[in-house]
Write an enzyme that holds these catalytic residues in place. Sequence first.
Site, PDB file in Angstrom:
ATOM      1  N   ARG A 146       0.835  -1.203   0.000  1.00  0.00           N
ATOM      2  CA  ARG A 146       0.000   0.000   0.000  1.00  0.00           C
ATOM      3  C   ARG A 146       0.871   1.255   0.000  1.00  0.00           C
ATOM      4  O   ARG A 146       0.950   1.983  -0.980  1.00  0.00           O
ATOM      5  CB  ARG A 146      -0.939  -0.014   1.215  1.00  0.00           C
ATOM      6  N   ASP A 147       1.577   1.507   1.081  1.00  0.00           N
ATOM      7  CA  ASP A 147       2.351   2.736   1.209  1.00  0.00           C
ATOM      8  C   ASP A 147       3.520   2.751   0.231  1.00  0.00           C
ATOM      9  O   ASP A 147       3.900   3.802  -0.293  1.00  0.00           O
ATOM     10  CB  ASP A 147       2.861   2.875   2.646  1.00  0.00           C
TER      11      ASP A 147
ATOM     12  N   HIS B 171       4.332   4.344  12.750  1.00  0.00           N
ATOM     13  CA  HIS B 171       4.514   4.254  11.302  1.00  0.00           C
ATOM     14  C   HIS B 171       5.571   5.302  10.958  1.00  0.00           C
ATOM     15  O   HIS B 171       5.286   6.501  10.937  1.00  0.00           O
ATOM     16  CB  HIS B 171       3.180   4.548  10.607  1.00  0.00           C
TER      17      HIS B 171
ATOM     18  N   HIS C 185       8.796   7.081   8.810  1.00  0.00           N
ATOM     19  CA  HIS C 185       9.484   7.317   7.541  1.00  0.00           C
ATOM     20  C   HIS C 185      10.919   7.749   7.829  1.00  0.00           C
ATOM     21  O   HIS C 185      11.203   8.370   8.856  1.00  0.00           O
ATOM     22  CB  HIS C 185       8.753   8.381   6.729  1.00  0.00           C
TER      23      HIS C 185
ATOM     24  N   CYS D 139       4.509   9.821   1.051  1.00  0.00           N
ATOM     25  CA  CYS D 139       3.151  10.365   1.026  1.00  0.00           C
ATOM     26  C   CYS D 139       2.960  11.251  -0.201  1.00  0.00           C
ATOM     27  O   CYS D 139       3.720  12.208  -0.390  1.00  0.00           O
ATOM     28  CB  CYS D 139       2.887  11.175   2.298  1.00  0.00           C
TER      29      CYS D 139
ATOM     30  N   ASN E 182       9.230   4.726   3.746  1.00  0.00           N
ATOM     31  CA  ASN E 182       9.147   4.206   5.112  1.00  0.00           C
ATOM     32  C   ASN E 182      10.490   3.637   5.532  1.00  0.00           C
ATOM     33  O   ASN E 182      11.359   3.371   4.704  1.00  0.00           O
ATOM     34  CB  ASN E 182       8.106   3.082   5.178  1.00  0.00           C
TER      35      ASN E 182
END
Length: 313
Positions: free
Chosen positions: A14-15, A206, A208, A239, A248
């Site tokens: 996803r990310d 979460h 980065h 993002c 990340n």
Amino acid sequence: MSNRPITITEVCPRDGFQSMPETIPTDEKVEIINRIFDCGFKQVEVTSFVHPKAIPQMRDADEVLQRINRPKDVILRALVPNLRGMERAIAAKVDKVKLMLSASDSHSLNNANAHTFQAMEGFKPLVERAKGTDVKIGGSISVAFGCPYEGEVPIKRHLEICKRYEQLGITDISLADTTGMANPFQVKRILRELREHYPSFHFSLHLHNTRGMAFANAVAGFEEGVTDFDSSIAGFGGCPYAPDASGNIATEDLVHGFEEMGIATAIDLDKVIELAKDLQERYPAQADSFILKAGKCSDLHIAPSAQQKIGGQ
């Protein structure tokens, strides 16, 4: 350092994929996710149910969920922005959804076209829709440790957001360092304050690695009691709604670092590295991982003196 085990959620599907400039074929996504399952993760964020115009890379979310292996002991998580996304997630039989929320109004307007607390009002029909289903709901606070438009987020802002999450019945909260602005002291301070006011909440991190601080921040979080962390194989991610947001923390860096400290992750690091190397070959511009550059600490080399003896034989 405590030896309590931690849980790592893999978010590359996803990310990691959402900000890729090139289209990733559905077949390739399915193959990668199935290989992720084989690494031992107990929770994987497989996709997000957003409108294809917003995030084109996620347009095949429903098909991906239909085609992956779906191990029984792995929680499948997805991001949902609205009621339509919740409907799709329920139909796709995901186990858990994570709601999208920004700590600052500036980032929220850019990300969700609404102020933070307006966006939270929009969560009410999602919570109602999930009642009577098997889908669990987790909340998130993006740019929790710093907004690229407003700077540091006041702790009173976090407390108010958590209060409203609690009113919705949501106590599982992911704190996201979306643009990598956090530092270990700040992580500790915010977590201590939040845990003091909301001791029944489950907080995860979460992180980065925009400024190289992610692993230090993970250790700081662990020291404050956090045992759940998100990461992305090969350091993929970023993002779409934050300037200069890099990936990340790389899963192989996080797993290797914790395991070197004697903290169990239950992840097969060698399989993670193998997949990370494969992703690096396919998408070299996206990979950002210390382990891919330097290898594990246990990857020893022949000493120079020994090499000279071998050469002289």
